[in-house]
Design a protein around this motif. Structure first.
Motif, PDB file in Angstrom:
ATOM      1  N   CYS A  63       0.835  -1.201   0.000  1.00 17.00           N
ATOM      2  CA  CYS A  63       0.000   0.000   0.000  1.00 17.00           C
ATOM      3  C   CYS A  63       0.875   1.257   0.000  1.00 17.00           C
ATOM      4  O   CYS A  63       2.015   1.241   0.452  1.00 17.00           O
ATOM      5  N   LYS A 102       1.942   4.779   1.345  1.00 17.76           N
ATOM      6  CA  LYS A 102       1.931   5.411   2.647  1.00 17.76           C
ATOM      7  C   LYS A 102       1.929   6.931   2.505  1.00 17.76           C
ATOM      8  O   LYS A 102       2.413   7.477   1.507  1.00 17.76           O
ATOM      9  N   PRO A 103       1.406   7.644   3.493  1.00 16.88           N
ATOM     10  CA  PRO A 103       1.402   9.118   3.431  1.00 16.88           C
ATOM     11  C   PRO A 103       2.810   9.706   3.326  1.00 16.88           C
ATOM     12  O   PRO A 103       2.998  10.752   2.688  1.00 16.88           O
ATOM     13  N   THR A 154      -4.018  17.332   5.106  1.00 17.42           N
ATOM     14  CA  THR A 154      -5.342  16.990   4.562  1.00 17.42           C
ATOM     15  C   THR A 154      -5.223  16.506   3.124  1.00 17.42           C
ATOM     16  O   THR A 154      -5.836  15.495   2.734  1.00 17.42           O
ATOM     17  N   LEU A 199      -3.521  12.947   3.021  1.00 16.12           N
ATOM     18  CA  LEU A 199      -4.430  11.847   3.365  1.00 16.12           C
ATOM     19  C   LEU A 199      -5.423  11.574   2.236  1.00 16.12           C
ATOM     20  O   LEU A 199      -5.754  10.413   1.955  1.00 16.12           O
ATOM     21  N   PHE A 200      -5.884  12.632   1.587  1.00 17.58           N
ATOM     22  CA  PHE A 200      -6.804  12.457   0.463  1.00 17.58           C
ATOM     23  C   PHE A 200      -6.128  11.711  -0.688  1.00 17.58           C
ATOM     24  O   PHE A 200      -6.693  10.769  -1.259  1.00 17.58           O
ATOM     25  N   THR A 217      -3.558   9.747  -0.442  1.00 17.32           N
ATOM     26  CA  THR A 217      -3.233   8.382  -0.014  1.00 17.32           C
ATOM     27  C   THR A 217      -4.409   7.446  -0.263  1.00 17.32           C
ATOM     28  O   THR A 217      -4.238   6.339  -0.809  1.00 17.32           O
ATOM     29  N   LYS A 218      -5.612   7.865   0.133  1.00 17.14           N
ATOM     30  CA  LYS A 218      -6.794   7.041  -0.122  1.00 17.14           C
ATOM     31  C   LYS A 218      -7.045   6.886  -1.622  1.00 17.14           C
ATOM     32  O   LYS A 218      -7.403   5.801  -2.092  1.00 17.14           O
ATOM     33  N   LEU A 219      -6.856   7.971  -2.369  1.00 14.60           N
ATOM     34  CA  LEU A 219      -7.120   7.933  -3.809  1.00 14.60           C
ATOM     35  C   LEU A 219      -6.133   7.015  -4.530  1.00 14.60           C
ATOM     36  O   LEU A 219      -6.533   6.192  -5.366  1.00 14.60           O
ATOM     37  N   ASN A 255      -4.312   4.507  -3.284  1.00 10.60           N
ATOM     38  CA  ASN A 255      -4.525   3.110  -2.907  1.00 10.60           C
ATOM     39  C   ASN A 255      -5.742   2.526  -3.628  1.00 10.60           C
ATOM     40  O   ASN A 255      -5.776   1.332  -3.946  1.00 10.60           O
ATOM     41  N   LYS A 256      -6.728   3.371  -3.901  1.00 10.39           N
ATOM     42  CA  LYS A 256      -7.874   2.923  -4.683  1.00 10.39           C
ATOM     43  C   LYS A 256      -7.464   2.625  -6.116  1.00 10.39           C
ATOM     44  O   LYS A 256      -7.937   1.656  -6.731  1.00 10.39           O
TER      45      LYS A 256
END
Length: 298
Positions: A35, A37-38, A70, A73-74, A76-78, A80-81
């Motif tokens: 994955c 990471k930030p 902020t 983190l946004f 990072t989620k994007l 990983n998706k």
């Protein structure tokens, strides 16, 4: 005209392959995809340069830098998706800007250089993925020039500077009536180049003498003095009836009030005092070159 450019881009710029040797059989790297990471995204954003042209989404990298944690983190989620699925088609789009090379017929497409503008967010994604690939793979020997740790040695950089950069900076300097201000400007330009080549900034608090000693480079004002006195000796060895000798003997008219303009012969006389030599020594070329020579350290 649009059809012509479309054919040029599709047929040549985007689909042209450079000749290369067949890759060697290397065992594939297998395993689960780690994955993102930030910390990896933070490092990728930090390495991005500001004030660059944006792609179709018109989101500059400065936006992600201002967003701080902020935005990290946004992304990072994007990202990983995207690892589990695929990147959006919008990121596959780009602007292709042609720039004229300022040579040849302006109507021919071959006389233009194309630059592709892609999304800055996509560039961050590329940096993160590239770093992950470098951690689990190895670069082949034919790509050693792009591998970390294979940089040009400092001594070679010094030779390149002394044989290519400095002669270009001081071309024709033997005829310049330089002021102290001009010498300082050349000195600052030289030190900026040497610091950049050595990966050193002023925040590192490294003295100029140490940097010049590392590259084995003599200060540029001393090299300017050497070239100026060398040319002066060449002129003084001319016959007394030669045009250049006559020009030196021309008497100038007295000027008005104020400090007179600096002249070339005034700079030469100053250099003669600094080098502690006299113009009578100019007749012997070998002796004169030896007395005025300011060789770079070895």
């Amino acid at each position: 005209m649009r059809k012509l450019w479309k054919f040029k881009v599709d047929a040549e710029l985007l689909n042209e392959e450079s000749p290369s040797e067949a890759p060697q059989d290397i065992p594939a790297t297998e395993g689960p995809i780690p994955c993102i990471k930030p910390e990896e995204i933070t490092l990728a954003i930090k390495r991005m340069t500001n004030n660059k042209a944006c792609g179709p989404d018109d989101i500059p990298v400065e936006f992600w830098k201002r967003m701080g944690d902020t935005g990290v983190l946004f992304l990072t989620k994007l990202f990983n998706k995207f690892l589990a699925d695929e990147i959006p088609d919008e990121w596959r789009k780009s602007f292709l800007i042609p720039f004229y090379k300022h040579k040849g017929d302006i109507r021919l497409c071959d006389n233009y250089r194309a630059i592709k503008l892609i999304s800055h967010s996509f560039k961050i994604w590329e940096r993160v993925i590239n770093q992950k690939l470098l951690e689990i793979t190895s670069v082949t020997e034919n790509q050693c020039g792009f591998a970390a740790g294979n940089r040009m040695p400092v001594r070679i950089k010094g030779r390149v500077y002394k044989t290519a950069v400095r002669p270009a900076m001081t071309y024709g300097a033997e005829c310049w009536p330089l002021k102290k201000q001009h010498e300082n400007q050349l000195h600052c330009a030289e030190m900026k180049m040497l610091r950049w080549a050595g990966g050193v900034t002023r925040l590192d608090h490294v003295r100029n003498t140490h940097i010049r000693g590392t590259f084995k480079v003599r200060p540029i004002p001393e090299k300017l003095q050497e070239s100026r006195l060398r040319w002066y000796g060449h002129i003084m060895r001319r016959p007394s009836d030669h045009m250049t000798r006559k020009v030196l003997d021309i008497k100038t008219k007295p000027r008005g009030r104020g400090r007179p303009r600096i002249t070339w012969i005034a700079v030469v006389n100053k250099n003669l005092k600094q080098a502690q030599v006299t113009k009578e020594k100019t007749q012997d070329r070998v002796v004169w070159r030896h007395m005025i020579r300011g060789a770079d350290p070895k």
